[in-house]
Scaffold this motif. Structure first.
Motif, mmCIF file in Angstrom:
data_model
loop_
_atom_site.group_PDB
_atom_site.id
_atom_site.type_symbol
_atom_site.label_atom_id
_atom_site.label_comp_id
_atom_site.label_asym_id
_atom_site.label_seq_id
_atom_site.Cartn_x
_atom_site.Cartn_y
_atom_site.Cartn_z
ATOM 1 N N GLN A 287 0.926 -1.265 0.224
ATOM 2 C CA GLN A 287 -0.039 0.097 0.076
ATOM 3 C C GLN A 287 0.754 1.283 0.013
ATOM 4 O OE1 GLN A 287 -2.913 0.365 3.243
ATOM 5 N NE2 GLN A 287 -3.199 2.559 2.859
ATOM 6 N N GLU A 288 2.035 1.405 0.661
ATOM 7 C CA GLU A 288 2.805 2.355 0.854
ATOM 8 C C GLU A 288 3.441 2.819 -0.110
ATOM 9 O OE1 GLU A 288 6.290 4.232 3.785
ATOM 10 O OE2 GLU A 288 5.543 2.257 4.111
ATOM 11 N N GLN A 289 4.011 1.656 -0.791
ATOM 12 C CA GLN A 289 5.085 1.731 -2.362
ATOM 13 C C GLN A 289 3.956 2.056 -3.346
ATOM 14 O OE1 GLN A 289 6.861 -1.976 -2.258
ATOM 15 N NE2 GLN A 289 8.269 -1.487 -1.128
ATOM 16 N N LEU A 290 2.859 1.549 -3.409
ATOM 17 C CA LEU A 290 1.773 1.901 -4.577
ATOM 18 C C LEU A 290 1.351 3.268 -4.662
ATOM 19 C CD1 LEU A 290 -0.313 -1.304 -5.383
ATOM 20 C CD2 LEU A 290 1.249 -0.062 -6.851
ATOM 21 N N GLN A 291 0.986 3.590 -3.158
ATOM 22 C CA GLN A 291 0.543 5.118 -3.315
ATOM 23 C C GLN A 291 1.394 6.114 -3.585
ATOM 24 O OE1 GLN A 291 -2.943 6.029 -2.724
ATOM 25 N NE2 GLN A 291 -2.207 8.050 -3.077
ATOM 26 N N ALA A 292 2.466 6.072 -3.337
ATOM 27 C CA ALA A 292 3.682 6.840 -3.678
ATOM 28 C C ALA A 292 3.732 6.780 -5.029
ATOM 29 C CB ALA A 292 4.924 6.461 -3.016
ATOM 30 N N PHE A 293 3.859 5.709 -5.940
ATOM 31 C CA PHE A 293 3.957 5.392 -7.370
ATOM 32 C C PHE A 293 2.784 6.102 -8.092
ATOM 33 C CE2 PHE A 293 3.294 2.943 -11.256
ATOM 34 C CZ PHE A 293 4.260 3.191 -11.850
ATOM 35 N N ILE A 294 1.533 6.063 -7.481
ATOM 36 C CA ILE A 294 0.190 6.591 -8.224
ATOM 37 C C ILE A 294 0.363 8.119 -8.020
ATOM 38 C CG2 ILE A 294 -2.270 6.984 -7.826
ATOM 39 C CD1 ILE A 294 -2.112 3.834 -6.653
ATOM 40 N N GLU A 295 0.831 8.806 -7.029
ATOM 41 C CA GLU A 295 1.000 10.112 -6.716
ATOM 42 C C GLU A 295 2.024 10.484 -7.888
ATOM 43 O OE1 GLU A 295 1.696 10.730 -2.612
ATOM 44 O OE2 GLU A 295 -0.445 10.388 -2.192
ATOM 45 N N LYS A 296 3.124 9.819 -7.849
ATOM 46 C CA LYS A 296 4.199 10.317 -8.971
ATOM 47 C C LYS A 296 3.575 10.311 -10.206
ATOM 48 C CE LYS A 296 8.668 8.869 -10.444
ATOM 49 N NZ LYS A 296 9.738 7.866 -10.430
ATOM 50 N N THR A 297 2.984 9.327 -10.727
ATOM 51 C CA THR A 297 2.580 9.027 -12.139
ATOM 52 C C THR A 297 1.220 9.512 -12.440
ATOM 53 O OG1 THR A 297 1.584 6.794 -11.594
ATOM 54 C CG2 THR A 297 3.893 7.032 -12.321
ATOM 55 N N GLN A 298 0.390 9.943 -11.400
ATOM 56 C CA GLN A 298 -0.973 10.518 -11.718
ATOM 57 C C GLN A 298 -1.871 9.413 -12.747
ATOM 58 O OE1 GLN A 298 -2.496 13.700 -10.076
ATOM 59 N NE2 GLN A 298 -1.141 12.676 -8.745
ATOM 60 N N ALA A 299 -1.446 8.180 -12.605
ATOM 61 C CA ALA A 299 -2.089 7.118 -13.285
ATOM 62 C C ALA A 299 -3.633 7.016 -13.246
ATOM 63 C CB ALA A 299 -1.420 5.893 -13.081
ATOM 64 N N ASP A 300 -4.354 6.783 -14.300
ATOM 65 C CA ASP A 300 -5.488 6.727 -14.251
ATOM 66 C C ASP A 300 -5.886 5.281 -13.922
ATOM 67 O OD1 ASP A 300 -6.422 9.642 -15.391
ATOM 68 O OD2 ASP A 300 -5.153 8.987 -17.079
ATOM 69 N N GLU A 301 -5.152 4.416 -14.177
ATOM 70 C CA GLU A 301 -5.389 3.044 -13.972
ATOM 71 C C GLU A 301 -4.149 2.308 -13.938
ATOM 72 O OE1 GLU A 301 -7.930 -0.620 -16.512
ATOM 73 O OE2 GLU A 301 -8.396 1.676 -16.767
ATOM 74 N N LEU A 302 -4.237 1.320 -13.015
ATOM 75 C CA LEU A 302 -3.008 0.332 -12.965
ATOM 76 C C LEU A 302 -3.397 -0.878 -13.693
ATOM 77 C CD1 LEU A 302 -1.648 0.816 -9.375
ATOM 78 C CD2 LEU A 302 -0.708 2.078 -11.501
ATOM 79 N N ILE A 303 -2.303 -1.597 -14.344
ATOM 80 C CA ILE A 303 -2.795 -3.105 -14.883
ATOM 81 C C ILE A 303 -1.572 -3.696 -14.295
ATOM 82 C CG2 ILE A 303 -1.383 -2.520 -17.024
ATOM 83 C CD1 ILE A 303 -3.624 -4.873 -18.207
ATOM 84 N N VAL A 304 -1.904 -4.919 -13.325
ATOM 85 C CA VAL A 304 -0.984 -5.606 -12.575
ATOM 86 C C VAL A 304 -0.424 -6.810 -13.115
ATOM 87 C CG1 VAL A 304 -0.844 -6.167 -10.145
ATOM 88 C CG2 VAL A 304 -2.109 -4.202 -10.661
ATOM 89 N N ALA A 305 0.741 -7.041 -13.129
ATOM 90 C CA ALA A 305 1.259 -8.417 -13.584
ATOM 91 C C ALA A 305 1.512 -9.004 -12.391
ATOM 92 C CB ALA A 305 2.380 -8.436 -14.591
ATOM 93 N N SER A 306 1.447 -10.344 -12.059
ATOM 94 C CA SER A 306 1.998 -11.143 -10.802
ATOM 95 C C SER A 306 2.526 -12.320 -11.514
ATOM 96 C CB SER A 306 0.747 -11.260 -9.907
ATOM 97 O OG SER A 306 0.544 -9.842 -9.519
ATOM 98 N N ALA A 307 3.442 -12.465 -11.599
ATOM 99 C CA ALA A 307 4.216 -13.889 -11.968
ATOM 100 C C ALA A 307 4.635 -14.667 -10.886
ATOM 101 C CB ALA A 307 5.595 -13.615 -13.128
#
Length: 341
Positions: A287-307
């Protein structure tokens, strides 16, 4: 809430078969649908023993048949490998069978090595024609025009939503010029992410499909009950990237206890650079890492890969992420669209 989507490469794990991988993809899509994910995309790759989605439109149909509401699509179709007419027919057929649920993401790369690319019988300059091929495909999926001789049947008038995929400024410029949504492949090639997003947003021209820019950003997420468990699960993809740097593309391996004993210093540095947009850990860590990333990129949507090697652990990872979704916020208004997203 910030929309979350799934990018699945239908990984074939050690000890399993391509059929197992495709069955697991459909099971994951059903799971993601119940959890509220927006879309489920499969990608075109050829001559890779560890990826079962080479016949991408077939795999999409299999997943769409096993689900009811989640959008299913390509992330993406490598358009230089195909004629626009064939893709219009394939995705027009999918749209006819699963109306209102099909996405068509388009990439310019071959999705394979040069020898396999030649085996696909494509011409040497096909990638250079990518913008023209996108426009041709868009027209084939659009309304029938007066005196139009060639039609996609099914396909004509379906208006399947197009996306431009990329990992460089080229794709962002094209998506902006055509007024299409843009998906950046930062889950494995993050270097140009911020520059590409800036170019896309600055140059965006509204279209019939999209009124404002919509940027979807690819990330790797491995979530588990503890940081240590997640880091161990993540060693499968770390091994795979190290193997790719060694020129080997095999099955997705089992996780190991000590990744440092597996790769060399230069391999580690290169793999970590390619996997920089990866978020691995417990709920709190992710949660902490993703929130910082979202604020940095201002992404409208995330598409998540989980191998993740273990299918149950992969289902659990997406479940944990869905539990975090209400807490993941953007700092700008949501995108307004004129077409399906």
């Amino acid at each position: 809430m910030l929309p979350l989507s799934v990018l699945d490469l239908a990984f074939v794990t050690e000890g399993a078969t391509p059929a197992d991988a495709l069955h697991n993809s459909r099971a994951l899509a059903r799971h993601a649908e119940k959890l509220g994910y927006t879309r489920f995309w499969l990608a075109e790759h050829h001559n890779m023993t560890g990826i079962a989605s080479a016949a991408t439109s077939v795999a999409i149909g299999y997943v769409a048949e096993g689900t009811a509401t989640i959008r299913v699509g390509a992330g993406g179709i490598m358009l230089p490998n195909h004629s626009p007419l064939v893709i219009a027919e394939q995705f027009g057929t999918l749209e006819a069978l699963y109306p209102g649920r099909i996405d068509l993401g388009l990439g310019r790369a071959p999705g394979t090595d040069q020898r396999t690319w030649r085996a696909l019988r494509r011409e040497a300059d096909s990638a250079e024609r990518f913008p023209q091929d996108v426009l041709e495909l868009q027209a084939l999926l659009g309304p029938l025009q007066p005196d139009q001789v060639i039609q996609a049947v099914p396909g004509t008038g379906s208006n399947v939503p197009l996306w431009i995929l990329g990992s460089s400024l080229f794709g962002s410029q094209l998506a902006a010029m055509l007024g299409l949504p843009y998906a950046f492949a930062s889950h494995f090639s993050p270097d140009a992410l911020m520059d590409a997003l800036a170019v896309y947003r600055e140059r965006f021209q509204p279209s019939a499909q999209l009124a404002r820019p919509h940027a979807m950003v690819g990330v790797n997420v491995v979530a588990a009950e503890t940081d240590a468990e997640a880091q161990r699960l993540f060693t499968s993809v770390q091994q795979r990237f190290a193997d790719m740097l060694r020129g080997r593309r095999g099955l997705l391996p089992k996780p190991i206890d000590d990744i440092e004993s597996y790769w060399s210093g230069p391999e580690k540095a290169q793999a970590q650079r390619m996997l920089a947009c990866s978020f691995v850990g417990s709920r709190a860590t992710v949660q902490e890492q993703l929130q910082a990333f979202i604020e940095k990129t201002q992404a409208d949507e995330l598409i998540v890969a989980s191998a993740i090697y273990d299918h149950a652990a992969r289902l659990r990872s997406y479940e944990i992420l869905a539990e975090l979704q209400p807490a993941l916020g953007r700092t700008h208004a949501p995108t307004e669209t004129a077409g399906a997203l």
